[in-house]
Scaffold this motif. Structure first.
Motif, PDB file in Angstrom:
ATOM      1  N   ASP A  56       0.833  -1.197   0.000  1.00  0.00           N
ATOM      2  CA  ASP A  56       0.000   0.000   0.000  1.00  0.00           C
ATOM      3  C   ASP A  56       0.871   1.252   0.000  1.00  0.00           C
ATOM      4  O   ASP A  56       1.873   1.336   0.711  1.00  0.00           O
ATOM      5  CB  ASP A  56      -0.897  -0.010   1.241  1.00  0.00           C
ATOM      6  CG  ASP A  56      -1.954   1.069   1.155  1.00  0.00           C
ATOM      7  OD1 ASP A  56      -3.078   0.760   0.744  1.00  0.00           O
ATOM      8  OD2 ASP A  56      -1.639   2.229   1.498  1.00  0.00           O
ATOM      9  N   ARG A  58       0.372   4.069   1.245  1.00  0.00           N
ATOM     10  CA  ARG A  58       0.444   4.729   2.556  1.00  0.00           C
ATOM     11  C   ARG A  58       1.525   4.104   3.427  1.00  0.00           C
ATOM     12  O   ARG A  58       2.151   4.795   4.232  1.00  0.00           O
ATOM     13  CB  ARG A  58      -0.931   4.650   3.244  1.00  0.00           C
ATOM     14  CG  ARG A  58      -2.001   5.529   2.583  1.00  0.00           C
ATOM     15  CD  ARG A  58      -3.373   5.234   3.133  1.00  0.00           C
ATOM     16  NE  ARG A  58      -3.793   3.880   2.802  1.00  0.00           N
ATOM     17  CZ  ARG A  58      -4.980   3.365   3.112  1.00  0.00           C
ATOM     18  NH1 ARG A  58      -5.850   4.091   3.769  1.00  0.00           N
ATOM     19  NH2 ARG A  58      -5.287   2.126   2.763  1.00  0.00           N
ATOM     20  N   ASP A  59       1.755   2.787   3.252  1.00  0.00           N
ATOM     21  CA  ASP A  59       2.821   2.129   4.010  1.00  0.00           C
ATOM     22  C   ASP A  59       4.193   2.621   3.555  1.00  0.00           C
ATOM     23  O   ASP A  59       5.097   2.821   4.372  1.00  0.00           O
ATOM     24  CB  ASP A  59       2.732   0.613   3.842  1.00  0.00           C
ATOM     25  CG  ASP A  59       1.467   0.030   4.463  1.00  0.00           C
ATOM     26  OD1 ASP A  59       0.952   0.645   5.413  1.00  0.00           O
ATOM     27  OD2 ASP A  59       1.007  -1.020   3.991  1.00  0.00           O
ATOM     28  N   GLU A  61       4.843   5.534   2.206  1.00  0.00           N
ATOM     29  CA  GLU A  61       4.978   6.901   2.701  1.00  0.00           C
ATOM     30  C   GLU A  61       5.309   6.917   4.191  1.00  0.00           C
ATOM     31  O   GLU A  61       6.161   7.692   4.653  1.00  0.00           O
ATOM     32  CB  GLU A  61       3.677   7.673   2.457  1.00  0.00           C
ATOM     33  CG  GLU A  61       3.646   9.091   3.029  1.00  0.00           C
ATOM     34  CD  GLU A  61       4.529  10.058   2.259  1.00  0.00           C
ATOM     35  OE1 GLU A  61       4.840  11.130   2.797  1.00  0.00           O
ATOM     36  OE2 GLU A  61       4.909   9.739   1.120  1.00  0.00           O
ATOM     37  N   GLN A  62       4.672   6.033   4.954  1.00  0.00           N
ATOM     38  CA  GLN A  62       4.927   5.967   6.398  1.00  0.00           C
ATOM     39  C   GLN A  62       6.374   5.562   6.670  1.00  0.00           C
ATOM     40  O   GLN A  62       7.030   6.121   7.562  1.00  0.00           O
ATOM     41  CB  GLN A  62       3.972   4.976   7.060  1.00  0.00           C
ATOM     42  CG  GLN A  62       4.094   4.938   8.584  1.00  0.00           C
ATOM     43  CD  GLN A  62       3.125   3.963   9.219  1.00  0.00           C
ATOM     44  OE1 GLN A  62       2.301   3.335   8.545  1.00  0.00           O
ATOM     45  NE2 GLN A  62       3.216   3.806  10.527  1.00  0.00           N
ATOM     46  N   GLN A  65       8.646   8.554   5.842  1.00  0.00           N
ATOM     47  CA  GLN A  65       8.557   9.603   6.862  1.00  0.00           C
ATOM     48  C   GLN A  65       9.275   9.180   8.143  1.00  0.00           C
ATOM     49  O   GLN A  65       9.868  10.014   8.838  1.00  0.00           O
ATOM     50  CB  GLN A  65       7.088   9.919   7.169  1.00  0.00           C
ATOM     51  CG  GLN A  65       6.348  10.620   6.042  1.00  0.00           C
ATOM     52  CD  GLN A  65       6.753  12.080   5.901  1.00  0.00           C
ATOM     53  OE1 GLN A  65       7.663  12.557   6.546  1.00  0.00           O
ATOM     54  NE2 GLN A  65       6.066  12.789   5.013  1.00  0.00           N
ATOM     55  N   ASP A 131      -3.527  12.139  -3.988  1.00  0.00           N
ATOM     56  CA  ASP A 131      -3.022  12.327  -2.628  1.00  0.00           C
ATOM     57  C   ASP A 131      -1.524  12.071  -2.565  1.00  0.00           C
ATOM     58  O   ASP A 131      -0.792  12.777  -1.877  1.00  0.00           O
ATOM     59  CB  ASP A 131      -3.754  11.397  -1.650  1.00  0.00           C
ATOM     60  CG  ASP A 131      -5.215  11.802  -1.473  1.00  0.00           C
ATOM     61  OD1 ASP A 131      -5.522  12.975  -1.728  1.00  0.00           O
ATOM     62  OD2 ASP A 131      -6.016  10.935  -1.096  1.00  0.00           O
ATOM     63  N   VAL A 132      -1.075  11.048  -3.293  1.00  0.00           N
ATOM     64  CA  VAL A 132       0.336  10.711  -3.273  1.00  0.00           C
ATOM     65  C   VAL A 132       1.181  11.824  -3.869  1.00  0.00           C
ATOM     66  O   VAL A 132       2.281  12.119  -3.409  1.00  0.00           O
ATOM     67  CB  VAL A 132       0.579   9.390  -4.045  1.00  0.00           C
ATOM     68  CG1 VAL A 132       2.071   9.059  -4.076  1.00  0.00           C
ATOM     69  CG2 VAL A 132      -0.188   8.257  -3.387  1.00  0.00           C
ATOM     70  N   SER A 135       2.585  14.185  -1.495  1.00  0.00           N
ATOM     71  CA  SER A 135       3.361  13.629  -0.390  1.00  0.00           C
ATOM     72  C   SER A 135       4.800  14.111  -0.421  1.00  0.00           C
ATOM     73  O   SER A 135       5.335  14.486  -1.464  1.00  0.00           O
ATOM     74  CB  SER A 135       3.331  12.100  -0.436  1.00  0.00           C
ATOM     75  OG  SER A 135       4.163  11.625  -1.479  1.00  0.00           O
TER      76      SER A 135
END
Length: 204
Positions: A56, A58-59, A61-62, A65, A131-132, A135
């Motif tokens: 995913d 979001r993973d 990106e997490q 970060q 959304d990405v 980022s």
């Protein structure tokens, strides 16, 4: 004159010693016993799947970060799960295939792995990246040259990806201090372990 000749002989002797030490070091890496890690996972190609779902975004990106404040040149050790409780295995280097030299894994090198994961998905996806695109991870990429991330990656017309990129990795058991080398490890499989360690904060 004799001093110059002696100095040349000393330089030659020093070069021979250094070369021998490097060859011996790499030989020790190649002959070391393998640990109880999931070797199959590192070598089994992921089945072609939609680039938008695995892993995913979001993973990714997490994970990015989580290491954003680490200086890029800092050497990193990535924990690799082992079935043997007496082992504590980490990945700590890669081998440059052109020179044969070992390079440490750095924070910036890990961030580049995450950029690569996102680039593959941007290449194969038509929608869902609004959304990405906002980022911090994507902002750090050269989006005008996504091809730099795509060597040995194949994306079909339906957005399914086959990632066959590999890397030679140096591992160490922190308990025994034994080191060894695994060749042709799949980059995306290795990146999974890096992401887990980044998110959990278990990097060394």
């Amino acid at each position: 004159m004799n001093i110059k000749r002696l100095f040349r002989k000393f330089r030659f002797f020093l070069a021979v010693v250094v070369s021998f030490a490097l060859v011996l070091s790499l030989a020790q890496l190649s002959n070391a016993a393998l640990p109880d890690i999931d070797i199959d996972f590192l070598y089994e190609p992921r089945k072609p799947a939609s680039v938008a779902i695995v892993p995913d975004l979001r993973d990714i990106e997490q994970a990015y970060q989580a290491i954003s404040d680490i200086p890029g040149s800092k050497n990193i050790r990535i924990p690799i799960p082992s079935d043997n409780p007496r082992e504590r295995v980490v990945a700590e280097g890669t081998i440059d295939r052109q020179t044969g030299r070992e390079n440490p894994i750095t924070a910036e090198g890990m961030r580049d792995m995450y950029r690569r994961e996102v680039a593959i998905r941007m290449r194969g996806s038509q929608t869902g990246f609004n959304d990405v695109n906002r980022s911090a991870l994507v902002a750090s990429m050269d989006a005008s040259n996504l091809a730099q991330y795509e060597s040995c990656v194949y994306v079909d017309a339906y957005g399914n990806v086959s990632d066959l990129c590999v890397v030679d990795i140096v591992f160490r058991d922190l308990v025994s201090n034994q080191r060894w080398r695994l060749n042709n490890v799949l980059v995306d499989r290795f990146c999974y372990h890096a992401m887990v360690a980044s998110i959990k904060g278990t990097l060394l």
